[in-house]
Design a protein around this motif. Structure first.
Motif, PDB file in Angstrom:
ATOM      1  N   PRO A  70       0.811  -1.219   0.000  1.00  0.00           N
ATOM      2  CA  PRO A  70       0.000   0.000   0.000  1.00  0.00           C
ATOM      3  C   PRO A  70       0.846   1.273   0.000  1.00  0.00           C
ATOM      4  O   PRO A  70       0.437   2.294  -0.511  1.00  0.00           O
ATOM      5  N   ALA A  71       2.035   1.212   0.570  1.00  0.00           N
ATOM      6  CA  ALA A  71       2.884   2.403   0.623  1.00  0.00           C
ATOM      7  C   ALA A  71       3.507   2.698  -0.735  1.00  0.00           C
ATOM      8  O   ALA A  71       3.882   3.823  -1.015  1.00  0.00           O
ATOM      9  N   ILE A  77      -7.261   3.682  -2.842  1.00  0.00           N
ATOM     10  CA  ILE A  77      -7.555   2.680  -1.827  1.00  0.00           C
ATOM     11  C   ILE A  77      -8.798   1.898  -2.242  1.00  0.00           C
ATOM     12  O   ILE A  77      -9.556   2.323  -3.113  1.00  0.00           O
ATOM     13  N   GLN A 113      -6.805   9.740  -0.767  1.00  0.00           N
ATOM     14  CA  GLN A 113      -6.628   8.968   0.458  1.00  0.00           C
ATOM     15  C   GLN A 113      -5.421   8.037   0.350  1.00  0.00           C
ATOM     16  O   GLN A 113      -4.690   7.840   1.325  1.00  0.00           O
ATOM     17  N   ALA A 114      -5.177   7.476  -0.847  1.00  0.00           N
ATOM     18  CA  ALA A 114      -4.004   6.617  -1.044  1.00  0.00           C
ATOM     19  C   ALA A 114      -2.720   7.432  -0.916  1.00  0.00           C
ATOM     20  O   ALA A 114      -1.736   6.963  -0.339  1.00  0.00           O
ATOM     21  N   ARG A 117      -2.112   8.008   2.676  1.00  0.00           N
ATOM     22  CA  ARG A 117      -1.628   6.784   3.306  1.00  0.00           C
ATOM     23  C   ARG A 117      -0.140   6.569   3.011  1.00  0.00           C
ATOM     24  O   ARG A 117       0.638   6.230   3.906  1.00  0.00           O
ATOM     25  N   ARG A 118       0.268   6.789   1.744  1.00  0.00           N
ATOM     26  CA  ARG A 118       1.690   6.638   1.396  1.00  0.00           C
ATOM     27  C   ARG A 118       2.551   7.607   2.190  1.00  0.00           C
ATOM     28  O   ARG A 118       3.600   7.235   2.705  1.00  0.00           O
ATOM     29  N   HIS A 120       1.887   8.917   5.077  1.00  0.00           N
ATOM     30  CA  HIS A 120       1.891   8.466   6.471  1.00  0.00           C
ATOM     31  C   HIS A 120       2.882   7.320   6.658  1.00  0.00           C
ATOM     32  O   HIS A 120       3.684   7.335   7.592  1.00  0.00           O
ATOM     33  N   TYR A 121       2.832   6.322   5.772  1.00  0.00           N
ATOM     34  CA  TYR A 121       3.751   5.194   5.885  1.00  0.00           C
ATOM     35  C   TYR A 121       5.203   5.643   5.708  1.00  0.00           C
ATOM     36  O   TYR A 121       6.094   5.176   6.411  1.00  0.00           O
TER      37      TYR A 121
END
Length: 131
Positions: A70-71, A77, A113-114, A117-118, A120-121
């Motif tokens: 996911p990262a 997403i 959102q993706a 998320r990236r 954040h990771y």
């Protein structure tokens, strides 16, 4: 004792599910007094949440074996319960926008959102390597 520890351990997930039910399907939006009416409202609300969760689970692709997938992925997403509820609401209300425009907005929202998320990771992995 082990049973009490197990029950205490799942309390958080139960509270999370109740919060999702309240915010997504209006589990707490009843204005009835008789028990029968309350019971019907709760049963229909939980049925709606189960339907949304089943659709979200069915729409989810198979998970990759790579834990960092996911990262690294640029894909949006997967469909979530709130996104499916949003799409169904837009479909069943009088059409203010076309279906193509609605799906385009959904894809853009999920891509955003993706990206979040990236980021954040990425930030989390930098913090772990320096810490």
């Amino acid at each position: 004792m082990s049973e009490l520890v197990r029950v205490a351990g799942i309390r958080g997930s139960v509270e999370e599910c109740l919060q999702a039910a309240k915010s997504q399907i209006g589990l707490d939006h009843y204005q009835v007094r008789p028990w029968t009416s309350w019971h019907r409202h709760i049963a229909l609300a939980v049925l709606a949440l189960a339907f949304l969760a089943a659709v979200a689970a069915d729409a989810a692709p198979d998970r990759s074996a790579d834990p960092h997938h996911p990262a690294r992925s640029r894909d949006p997403i997967t469909l979530t319960v709130p996104e499916i509820r949003h799409l169904l609401t837009a479909v069943f209300q009088p059409p203010a926008i076309s279906v193509a425009r609605l799906l385009h907005r959904s894809t853009c929202r999920r891509r955003h959102q993706a990206t979040a998320r990236r980021s954040h990771y990425r930030r989390r992995s930098i913090d772990e390597s320096t810490g």
